[in-house]
Design a protein around this motif. Structure first.
Motif, PDB file in Angstrom:
ATOM      1  N   GLU A   1       0.814  -1.216   0.000  1.00  0.00           N
ATOM      2  CA  GLU A   1       0.000   0.000   0.000  1.00  0.00           C
ATOM      3  C   GLU A   1       0.855   1.278   0.000  1.00  0.00           C
ATOM      4  OE1 GLU A   1      -2.610  -0.063   3.396  1.00  0.00           O
ATOM      5  OE2 GLU A   1      -2.753   2.118   3.419  1.00  0.00           O
TER       6      GLU A   1
ATOM      7  N   LEU B   1       3.315   0.457   7.802  1.00  0.00           N
ATOM      8  CA  LEU B   1       3.215   0.700   6.362  1.00  0.00           C
ATOM      9  C   LEU B   1       4.503   0.322   5.636  1.00  0.00           C
ATOM     10  CD1 LEU B   1       1.367   4.163   6.323  1.00  0.00           C
ATOM     11  CD2 LEU B   1       0.475   1.992   5.440  1.00  0.00           C
ATOM     12  N   TRP B   2       5.613   0.981   5.985  1.00  0.00           N
ATOM     13  CA  TRP B   2       6.841   0.835   5.212  1.00  0.00           C
ATOM     14  C   TRP B   2       8.056   0.687   6.131  1.00  0.00           C
ATOM     15  CZ3 TRP B   2       4.410   5.936   4.205  1.00  0.00           C
ATOM     16  CH2 TRP B   2       3.361   5.834   3.302  1.00  0.00           C
TER      17      TRP B   2
ATOM     18  N   GLN C   1       1.091   4.545  10.135  1.00  0.00           N
ATOM     19  CA  GLN C   1       0.044   5.559  10.263  1.00  0.00           C
ATOM     20  C   GLN C   1      -0.629   5.415  11.626  1.00  0.00           C
ATOM     21  OE1 GLN C   1      -3.522   4.625   8.177  1.00  0.00           O
ATOM     22  NE2 GLN C   1      -4.221   6.751   8.040  1.00  0.00           N
TER      23      GLN C   1
END
Ligand code: ADP
Ligand code: TPP
Ligand code: MG
Length: 315
Positions: free
Chosen positions: A22, A85-86, A138
């Motif tokens: 994502e 997320l990353w 997030q």
């Protein structure tokens, strides 16, 4: 024997094929990754380095080292109630060993898949073995260290001491067989980032920290950031069965100050304690906060207990 891969072979063969998840507009291969930051909430960023000989033994299964390196970083995201997320990976390697790299990358990317986080970049250099991972996530409702107030109750998210009790087994200083050995390896290399508990307590807790250095040391961070003192009642601590099995009488000190468990320590205002007790999560009340100088006082059956150490110290 396979030829030793060079810097760019390593990146291409082991890491560049990592699936783009994502928000990854441009992943591994350019000067920077380009990431589509979510419109809502805040971006949580954290980095931790794992150094061979200090955070894990030099001779360890590379897949397990990779899992541990990513999991301890994910734990920081969990402690802030951030969704992974990353991540980026800065890898320093004493040599270029194709078999080691394959097993490391397999362990890393498997863990990444499990937690839904994408590898988007990194750096590869030669030197003493060390792994630095930066994670980004997030958060819509962050849990910070500075929100605790006098009167709040102190909780832990689960039993402590297992990873510290496992350390001598992992270091080969003591033997353990069969199931005990497997549990020791699990506790040390595969700590569980507490995402579910963090999400459940996010509307209730006034502060949180993940326990990397040791309960007393990490609770002291909440006390400092929130300008409160804490009383911890050690007879209430949940002690990991593995710690009891391996350390016997010594298990309590490991639970209080051992580190490496990656459970959460968090605080809850009295008014929200009833709501907390309705949660499915099995949290454990261990103490209370008071006004006054940032300090953690420990008690055992009404008597003051002084720790010989409160947690891991690098220097
Ligand atoms: N060398 C550094 N430069 C800038 N910030 C740092 C450095 N080392 C640690 N920090 C910051 O100090 C705080 C405490 O660090 P640390 O104890 O490592 O936290 P954690 O246990 O969550 O990894 C964090 O906000 C971290 O980002
Ligand atoms: C080989 C080895 N020796 C000792 C330990 C114990 N240990 C090393 S660092 C550490 C604390 C956590 O590391 P740190 O770099 O302070 O992580 P952070 O608090 O920044 O997340 C502990 C308990 C270990 N995990 N492995
Ligand atoms: Mg750190």
């Amino acid at each position: 024997m396979k030829r030793a891969p060079g810097e760019f072979d390593i990146i291409r063969d082991y890491f560049a094929s990592a699936p783009q998840g994502e928000g990854v507009a441009l992943g591994i291969g350019d000067d920077c990754a380009l990431l589509q930051v979510p419109a809502q909430g805040q971006l949580a960023a954290s980095v931790d380095t794992l150094v061979a000989g200090r955070h894990f033994p030099v001779v360890a299964d590379p897949a397990a080292i990779a899992a541990r390196a990513l999991r301890v970083n994910l734990s920081d995201l969990a402690a802030m109630n951030a969704r992974p997320l990353w991540f980026t990976l800065a890898l320093t390697l004493p040599g270029s060993d194709a078999d080691w790299l394959q097993r490391f990358a397999d362990g890393l990317l498997k863990t990444a898949r499990q937690f839904g986080i994408s590898l988007v970049g990194g750096d590869t250099t030669a030197g003493p073995l060390s792994i630095t991972i930066q994670v980004l996530g997030q958060t819509l409702k962050p849990l910070c260290r500075g929100g605790a107030r006098p009167g709040d109750s102190v909780y832990i998210s689960g039993p402590l001491g297992g990873a510290a009790a496992a350390l001598p087994v992992i270091l080969g200083e003591r033997t353990a067989e069969g199931e005990t050995r497997r549990r020791a390896e699990r506790a040390y290399y595969y700590p569980e980032p507490q995402f579910a508990t963090a999400a459940a307590i996010a509307g209730l807790a006034s502060s949180a920290v993940d326990i990397s250095d040791g309960l007393l040391a990490d609770l002291a961070h909440i006390c400092t950031a929130s300008a409160v003192s804490a009383d911890v009642y050690l007879e209430r601590l949940a002690i990991a069965p593995l710690a009891r099995a391996l350390a016997g009488e010594g298990a309590l000190a490991l639970a209080a100050a051992g580190g490496d468990d990656y459970q959460l320590c968090f605080t809850v205002p009295q008014a929200r304690v009833p709501a907390l007790q309705k949660l499915e999560q099995e949290v454990v009340a261990i103490g209370t906060l008071s006004p006054g100088e940032a300090e953690v006082r420990c008690w055992q059956n009404g008597r003051r207990w002084r720790a010989s150490r409160t947690g891991y110290r690098h220097f």
